[in-house]
Write a protein that holds these residues in place. Structure first.
Motif, short mmCIF file in Angstrom:
data_model
loop_
_atom_site.label_atom_id
_atom_site.label_comp_id
_atom_site.label_asym_id
_atom_site.label_seq_id
_atom_site.Cartn_x
_atom_site.Cartn_y
_atom_site.Cartn_z
N UNK A 167 -3.77 8.07 7.81
CA UNK A 167 -5.00 7.99 8.60
C UNK A 167 -6.17 7.72 7.66
N UNK A 168 -7.39 7.67 8.19
CA UNK A 168 -8.54 7.35 7.32
C UNK A 168 -8.71 8.33 6.15
N UNK A 169 -8.14 9.52 6.27
CA UNK A 169 -8.20 10.47 5.16
C UNK A 169 -7.36 10.00 3.97
N UNK A 170 -6.12 9.66 4.25
CA UNK A 170 -5.21 9.41 3.13
C UNK A 170 -4.94 7.92 2.86
N UNK A 171 -5.24 7.06 3.82
CA UNK A 171 -4.88 5.66 3.60
C UNK A 171 -5.64 5.02 2.44
N UNK A 172 -6.95 5.29 2.33
CA UNK A 172 -7.65 4.67 1.19
C UNK A 172 -7.00 5.03 -0.14
N UNK A 173 -6.60 6.28 -0.27
CA UNK A 173 -5.94 6.70 -1.51
C UNK A 173 -4.64 5.96 -1.71
N UNK A 174 -3.95 5.76 -0.66
CA UNK A 174 -2.68 5.05 -0.76
C UNK A 174 -2.90 3.57 -1.11
N UNK A 175 -3.88 2.98 -0.45
CA UNK A 175 -4.24 1.59 -0.78
C UNK A 175 -4.51 1.45 -2.27
N UNK A 176 -5.28 2.42 -2.74
CA UNK A 176 -5.63 2.46 -4.15
C UNK A 176 -4.37 2.44 -5.02
N UNK A 177 -3.48 3.34 -4.69
CA UNK A 177 -2.24 3.49 -5.43
C UNK A 177 -1.42 2.19 -5.39
N UNK A 178 -1.41 1.61 -4.19
CA UNK A 178 -0.65 0.38 -4.00
C UNK A 178 -1.23 -0.74 -4.87
N UNK A 179 -2.54 -0.82 -4.87
CA UNK A 179 -3.20 -1.85 -5.67
C UNK A 179 -2.92 -1.64 -7.15
N UNK A 180 -3.03 -0.37 -7.56
CA UNK A 180 -2.79 -0.09 -8.98
C UNK A 180 -1.38 -0.53 -9.36
N UNK A 181 -0.45 -0.22 -8.47
CA UNK A 181 0.93 -0.59 -8.74
C UNK A 181 1.07 -2.11 -8.84
N UNK A 182 0.46 -2.81 -7.89
CA UNK A 182 0.65 -4.26 -7.83
C UNK A 182 -0.15 -5.00 -8.89
N UNK A 183 -1.23 -4.38 -9.34
CA UNK A 183 -2.10 -5.07 -10.29
C UNK A 183 -1.30 -5.59 -11.49
N UNK A 184 -0.38 -4.78 -11.93
CA UNK A 184 0.41 -5.17 -13.10
C UNK A 184 1.40 -6.29 -12.82
N UNK A 185 1.67 -6.55 -11.55
CA UNK A 185 2.70 -7.54 -11.23
C UNK A 185 2.13 -8.83 -10.65
N UNK A 186 0.82 -8.91 -10.61
CA UNK A 186 0.18 -10.04 -9.91
C UNK A 186 0.73 -11.40 -10.33
N UNK A 187 1.02 -11.54 -11.60
CA UNK A 187 1.48 -12.84 -12.11
C UNK A 187 2.80 -13.28 -11.49
N UNK A 188 3.57 -12.30 -11.07
CA UNK A 188 4.91 -12.62 -10.58
C UNK A 188 4.96 -12.76 -9.06
N UNK A 189 3.82 -12.55 -8.41
CA UNK A 189 3.84 -12.56 -6.95
C UNK A 189 3.58 -13.97 -6.40
N UNK A 190 3.96 -14.16 -5.14
CA UNK A 190 3.71 -15.45 -4.49
C UNK A 190 2.21 -15.58 -4.16
N UNK A 191 1.80 -16.79 -3.82
CA UNK A 191 0.38 -17.04 -3.54
C UNK A 191 -0.12 -16.16 -2.40
#
Length: 417
Positions: A167-191
């Motif tokens: 919900x609005x309480x925890x989703x922003x934190x999760x988004x954050x976590x998801x972004x942090x995780x994906x940030x390192x893999x951006x080069x390997x992702x599709x457009x």
RNA sequence: GUGGGCGUAGCCAAGUGGUCUAAGGCGCCAGGUUGUGGCCCUGGAGAUCGAGGGUUCGAAUCCCUCCGCUCACCCCA
């Protein structure tokens, strides 16, 4: 020659049985769960969908049929079912009813998309909404209705997929976590995924590209990063599903495309893999009513695509009862008989029978052919001979037997076929 | 919005430059004697060969453009 507009289709007589079948079963299930029907307008103020579905969603951004009416109002053909029901809930003061308010609907839905298998610009949804109660039991009730419906339609091998997106309480934190995780893999992702990274990180999990799958598998899962209340809610939902022995699979990749969802989301899919596979989908939308200007009011519901359900009924060759009873065809020879035959037909119809009068000016042979092609159970033959004797020839079209009966005896004889 | 496939009667479909004023099947209509269906037989109606332009003595058949349908991506029911 005019054609039906792109992405629309005629529902022909031979298909009506499927539609009526789904409707009948759906209504029956709804009634057993105490849901009542609601119908809302085909179009609404354009702003309703912008606010509810979300400005940045594909549905609102590029799929609405929006137009100005002659008075200058911006209107949108309904692109989904939940927002109008919530609008009606607010407008009609349904918060004064015992909560939750349980509603169901059948309605056409309009989205300007490129049509393909199982996807139309006008399609039809059956949906339900339970508004005014945040209890996880209600989530489960809604899921149970969807599940029960598909079972009772006799669709086999459906799978229920559930997830919690917080919900609005925890989703922003999760988004954050998801972004942090994906940030390192951006080069390997599709457009596409690189775009999603900025716009809607949840969608990263939904990518179908083979090359992105390894990253999805390792990605943090929303259900593992819920705040305490969401966690508790989620545990209760899965616990109740277990309790009811409804088989489900938790899929952390399940995210839904409308902004208003919170906590529980779910889909039901048929066995074959396919791009348009989901036939029923929904979830909780606790922030929606407030977004539309009401008091904070929880809600949960689903929508299901009639066309997609019917495709699966056909694919699985589910036996669907015929829409019409077999008719009785009146065969009249000559003008006098015809006058009599038309009256006979009228009187039998008022007794509830389905009666066709064969096209006139044709030979007896031709009229009987007509009766056959109409799949008639009986043909009633009237000619000079019968008129004189005050009888009607009753031909059993299945057995090829024929006898002469008085008009008064017809209703009972024809009825018990 | 992007990419693939396809457009011959209501439906299925043969035909890939010249006897095509277009085969066949389903469906529709009629008939197979005098008042009897479903099967069968015979006949009939129904096509500007998606549209426009071009190449050619000649185009359903080759080329171009457009339109439409369809499948997939995106997204969703």
């Amino acid at each position: 020659m005019y054609r039906a507009p792109r992405g629309t289709t005629d529902i022909l007589p031979q298909d009506q049985r499927y539609w009526r079948y789904v409707e009948r079963r759906a209504v029956a299930v709804c009634q057993r769960f105490g849901y009542q029907r609601i119908d809302t307008p085909l179009f609404e103020a354009a702003g309703l969908f912008v606010r509810s579905v979300g400005e940045d969603t594909d549905i609102v951004e590029k799929e609405t049929y929006t137009f100005q009416d002659r008075g200058g109002d911006e209107l949108t053909l309904r692109p989904e079912g939940t927002a109008p029901v919530c609008r009606a809930y607010l407008e009609q003061g349904m918060h004064n009813l015992p909560q939750p308010v349980r509603l169901y609907y059948f309605c056409p839905i309009f989205r300007y998309e490129r049509p393909q298998a199982g996807r139309y610009r006008q399609h039809h949804q059956f949906g339900i909404e339970a508004i005014g109660d945040g209890d996880p039991l209600i989530d489960v009730e809604v899921i149970q209705i969807g599940w029960t419906l598909l079972q009772e339609l006799e669709l086999q091998s459906m799978s229920l997929v559930v997830n919690s997106i917080g919900d609005p309480e925890c989703r922003p934190g999760y988004h954050q976590r998801l972004r942090e995780y994906y940030r390192g893999h951006l080069d390997h992702l599709c457009d596409d995924c690189r775009r999603r990274f900025d716009r809607n990180p949840l969608r990263l999990l939904d990518c179908k590209k083979e090359s992105c799958q390894p990253y999805i598998a390792e990605a943090p899962r929303s259900a593992d990063h819920l705040c305490a209340p969401c966690r508790e809610h989620w545990d209760a939902v899965t616990g109740q599903l277990d309790n009811l022995e409804i088989p489900y699979r938790v899929d952390h990749r399940l995210v839904r495309g409308l902004d208003y969802y919170s906590r529980t989301v779910f889909e039901i899919q048929p066995p074959e893999e396919g791009s348009q596979s989901t036939i029923l989908g929904g979830g909780r939308y606790d922030g929606l009513i407030q977004e539309l200007g009401g008091r904070p009011t929880p809600g949960v519901g689903f929508g299901s695509g009639m066309e997609r359900i019917i495709v699966n009924l056909k694919k699985q060759q589910v036996k669907v009862p015929p829409e019409m009873p077999r008719p009785v065809v009146v065969v009249a020879l000559g003008d006098a008989a015809r006058i009599f035959g038309v009256k006979l037909a009228a009187s039998l119809r008022s007794g509830g029978l389905s009666i066709l009068v064969a096209p006139g000016n044709r030979s007896l042979k031709s009229q009987l052919r007509y009766a056959s092609s109409m799949d008639a159970r009986y043909a009633l033959i009237v000619g000079d001979e019968e008129l004189q004797r005050g009888v009607v020839g009753v031909r059993d079209m299945d057995r090829g037997e024929q006898r002469q009966l008085a008009e008064a005896d017809l209703p009972t004889v024809l009825q018990d076929s």
